[in-house]
Scaffold this motif. Sequence first.
Motif, PDB file in Angstrom:
ATOM      1  N   LEU A  70      10.374  64.898  14.484  1.00 29.97           N
ATOM      2  CA  LEU A  70      10.569  65.397  13.220  1.00 29.97           C
ATOM      3  C   LEU A  70      11.902  65.088  12.541  1.00 29.97           C
ATOM      4  O   LEU A  70      12.650  64.676  13.190  1.00 29.97           O
ATOM      5  N   PRO A  71      12.052  65.022  11.244  1.00 26.17           N
ATOM      6  CA  PRO A  71      13.303  64.484  10.596  1.00 26.17           C
ATOM      7  C   PRO A  71      14.363  65.480  10.981  1.00 26.17           C
ATOM      8  O   PRO A  71      14.185  66.681  10.968  1.00 26.17           O
ATOM      9  N   MET A  72      15.530  64.970  11.226  1.00 26.74           N
ATOM     10  CA  MET A  72      16.540  65.685  11.840  1.00 26.74           C
ATOM     11  C   MET A  72      17.033  66.884  10.710  1.00 26.74           C
ATOM     12  O   MET A  72      17.721  68.033  10.621  1.00 26.74           O
ATOM     13  N   ASN A  73      17.066  66.268   9.322  1.00 27.39           N
ATOM     14  CA  ASN A  73      17.106  67.329   8.347  1.00 27.39           C
ATOM     15  C   ASN A  73      16.537  68.655   8.335  1.00 27.39           C
ATOM     16  O   ASN A  73      16.971  69.649   8.044  1.00 27.39           O
ATOM     17  N   MET A  74      15.156  68.351   8.699  1.00 31.60           N
ATOM     18  CA  MET A  74      14.341  69.654   8.627  1.00 31.60           C
ATOM     19  C   MET A  74      14.750  70.430   9.881  1.00 31.60           C
ATOM     20  O   MET A  74      14.537  71.641   9.887  1.00 31.60           O
ATOM     21  N   VAL A  75      15.084  69.808  11.041  1.00 29.73           N
ATOM     22  CA  VAL A  75      15.248  70.475  12.237  1.00 29.73           C
ATOM     23  C   VAL A  75      16.532  71.236  11.989  1.00 29.73           C
ATOM     24  O   VAL A  75      16.503  72.502  12.137  1.00 29.73           O
ATOM     25  N   ILE A  76      17.530  70.731  11.555  1.00 28.96           N
ATOM     26  CA  ILE A  76      18.765  71.354  11.281  1.00 28.96           C
ATOM     27  C   ILE A  76      18.585  72.697  10.318  1.00 28.96           C
ATOM     28  O   ILE A  76      18.935  73.581  10.176  1.00 28.96           O
ATOM     29  N   GLN A  77      17.948  72.263   9.079  1.00 29.76           N
ATOM     30  CA  GLN A  77      17.663  72.996   7.804  1.00 29.76           C
ATOM     31  C   GLN A  77      16.981  74.171   8.187  1.00 29.76           C
ATOM     32  O   GLN A  77      17.188  75.380   7.959  1.00 29.76           O
ATOM     33  N   TYR A  78      16.075  74.049   9.205  1.00 28.24           N
ATOM     34  CA  TYR A  78      15.090  75.510   9.674  1.00 28.24           C
ATOM     35  C   TYR A  78      15.433  76.025  10.902  1.00 28.24           C
ATOM     36  O   TYR A  78      15.255  77.257  11.128  1.00 28.24           O
ATOM     37  N   LEU A  79      15.900  75.080  11.960  1.00 28.06           N
ATOM     38  CA  LEU A  79      15.993  75.533  13.155  1.00 28.06           C
ATOM     39  C   LEU A  79      17.346  76.382  13.687  1.00 28.06           C
ATOM     40  O   LEU A  79      17.263  77.264  14.087  1.00 28.06           O
ATOM     41  N   VAL A  80      18.419  76.060  12.885  1.00 24.22           N
ATOM     42  CA  VAL A  80      19.745  76.453  13.213  1.00 24.22           C
ATOM     43  C   VAL A  80      19.573  78.027  12.615  1.00 24.22           C
ATOM     44  O   VAL A  80      20.092  78.925  13.229  1.00 24.22           O
ATOM     45  N   PRO A  81      19.169  78.314  11.191  1.00 31.71           N
ATOM     46  CA  PRO A  81      19.080  79.536  10.910  1.00 31.71           C
ATOM     47  C   PRO A  81      18.207  80.334  11.628  1.00 31.71           C
ATOM     48  O   PRO A  81      18.491  81.649  11.890  1.00 31.71           O
ATOM     49  N   ALA A  82      17.236  79.875  12.116  1.00 34.21           N
ATOM     50  CA  ALA A  82      15.977  80.584  13.037  1.00 34.21           C
ATOM     51  C   ALA A  82      16.716  80.973  14.149  1.00 34.21           C
ATOM     52  O   ALA A  82      16.579  82.050  14.714  1.00 34.21           O
ATOM     53  N   LEU A  83      17.532  80.041  14.633  1.00 39.77           N
ATOM     54  CA  LEU A  83      17.911  80.432  15.965  1.00 39.77           C
ATOM     55  C   LEU A  83      19.455  81.296  16.138  1.00 39.77           C
ATOM     56  O   LEU A  83      19.859  81.824  16.899  1.00 39.77           O
ATOM     57  N   SER A  84      19.983  81.525  14.723  1.00 37.54           N
ATOM     58  CA  SER A  84      21.356  82.079  14.701  1.00 37.54           C
ATOM     59  C   SER A  84      20.723  83.466  14.586  1.00 37.54           C
ATOM     60  O   SER A  84      21.757  84.524  14.716  1.00 37.54           O
ATOM     61  N   VAL A  85      19.621  84.153  14.258  1.00 39.12           N
ATOM     62  CA  VAL A  85      19.291  85.284  13.943  1.00 39.12           C
ATOM     63  C   VAL A  85      19.407  85.827  15.616  1.00 39.12           C
ATOM     64  O   VAL A  85      19.950  87.218  15.667  1.00 39.12           O
ATOM     65  N   PRO A  86      18.609  85.493  16.198  1.00 36.16           N
ATOM     66  CA  PRO A  86      19.004  86.109  17.892  1.00 36.16           C
ATOM     67  C   PRO A  86      20.264  85.996  18.234  1.00 36.16           C
ATOM     68  O   PRO A  86      20.437  86.636  19.136  1.00 36.16           O
ATOM     69  N   GLY A  87      20.876  84.951  18.135  1.00 35.87           N
ATOM     70  CA  GLY A  87      21.872  84.703  18.713  1.00 35.87           C
ATOM     71  C   GLY A  87      22.890  85.610  18.153  1.00 35.87           C
ATOM     72  O   GLY A  87      23.888  86.342  18.955  1.00 35.87           O
ATOM     73  N   LEU A  88      22.724  85.990  16.796  1.00 37.00           N
ATOM     74  CA  LEU A  88      23.774  87.078  16.287  1.00 37.00           C
ATOM     75  C   LEU A  88      23.237  88.471  16.683  1.00 37.00           C
ATOM     76  O   LEU A  88      24.158  89.506  17.114  1.00 37.00           O
ATOM     77  N   MET A  89      21.908  88.504  17.110  1.00 36.40           N
ATOM     78  CA  MET A  89      21.712  90.131  17.526  1.00 36.40           C
ATOM     79  C   MET A  89      22.056  90.167  18.813  1.00 36.40           C
ATOM     80  O   MET A  89      22.669  91.130  19.447  1.00 36.40           O
ATOM     81  N   LEU A  90      22.242  89.029  19.769  1.00 33.49           N
ATOM     82  CA  LEU A  90      22.785  89.284  21.105  1.00 33.49           C
ATOM     83  C   LEU A  90      24.247  89.356  21.100  1.00 33.49           C
ATOM     84  O   LEU A  90      24.947  90.112  22.083  1.00 33.49           O
ATOM     85  N   PHE A  91      24.890  88.797  20.292  1.00 29.10           N
ATOM     86  CA  PHE A  91      26.386  88.955  19.919  1.00 29.10           C
ATOM     87  C   PHE A  91      26.771  90.221  19.520  1.00 29.10           C
ATOM     88  O   PHE A  91      27.828  90.973  19.969  1.00 29.10           O
ATOM     89  N   LYS A  92      25.893  90.880  18.734  1.00 26.93           N
ATOM     90  CA  LYS A  92      26.351  92.198  18.079  1.00 26.93           C
ATOM     91  C   LYS A  92      25.641  93.566  19.082  1.00 26.93           C
ATOM     92  O   LYS A  92      25.895  94.544  18.799  1.00 26.93           O
ATOM     93  N   TYR A  93      25.040  93.058  20.322  1.00 29.23           N
ATOM     94  CA  TYR A  93      24.301  94.160  21.066  1.00 29.23           C
ATOM     95  C   TYR A  93      25.412  95.105  21.463  1.00 29.23           C
ATOM     96  O   TYR A  93      26.523  94.706  22.227  1.00 29.23           O
ATOM     97  N   GLY A  94      25.223  96.215  21.379  1.00 31.77           N
ATOM     98  CA  GLY A  94      26.087  97.290  21.708  1.00 31.77           C
ATOM     99  C   GLY A  94      27.462  97.532  21.004  1.00 31.77           C
ATOM    100  O   GLY A  94      28.341  98.360  21.225  1.00 31.77           O
ATOM    101  N   LYS A  95      27.556  96.853  20.115  1.00 26.00           N
ATOM    102  CA  LYS A  95      28.730  96.930  19.241  1.00 26.00           C
ATOM    103  C   LYS A  95      28.478  97.942  17.941  1.00 26.00           C
ATOM    104  O   LYS A  95      27.447  98.252  17.527  1.00 26.00           O
ATOM    105  N   GLN A  96      29.621  98.582  17.509  1.00 31.10           N
ATOM    106  CA  GLN A  96      29.607  99.319  16.316  1.00 31.10           C
ATOM    107  C   GLN A  96      29.501  98.734  14.936  1.00 31.10           C
ATOM    108  O   GLN A  96      29.218  97.591  14.951  1.00 31.10           O
ATOM    109  N   ARG A  97      28.836  99.543  13.977  1.00 36.09           N
ATOM    110  CA  ARG A  97      28.661  99.016  12.669  1.00 36.09           C
ATOM    111  C   ARG A  97      29.930  98.241  11.925  1.00 36.09           C
ATOM    112  O   ARG A  97      31.085  98.885  12.286  1.00 36.09           O
ATOM    113  N   GLY A  98      29.383  97.346  11.211  1.00 35.59           N
ATOM    114  CA  GLY A  98      30.607  96.394  10.862  1.00 35.59           C
ATOM    115  C   GLY A  98      31.321  95.609  11.759  1.00 35.59           C
ATOM    116  O   GLY A  98      32.484  95.021  11.357  1.00 35.59           O
TER     117      GLY A  98
END
Length: 112
Positions: free
Chosen positions: A50-78
Amino acid sequence: MALDVTPVQRNLRTRVTFLGLEAEDLFAILAVAVVSNVLGRFLHREMFGLPMNMVIQYLVPALSVPGLMLFKYGKQRGYLLDWVQFHTKPHVYSGPERDAKFASPYLTSGDE
């Protein structure tokens, strides 16, 4: 004569979330998507066929959602906003600075 009853919302403190993320978190994901889109335009390579620009363009934001969910697990609002502000603002560890030279002796003997 009957009383008019007005319904009152009892869940005003409910957190508004989407996929477990608050609105500020979704703005952070949007910012990551924009940055990865811009950076992906400069790469003219391929990854897994696959072209690298498509991989970075779609894969990085798609993987950042679960990453941020794990980062914020058990933390307070804000938490994400507070974390970013903590790391971007200058830190003040102590109000007064130490004197370069003491005006009087720090330790004195009991004779004085």
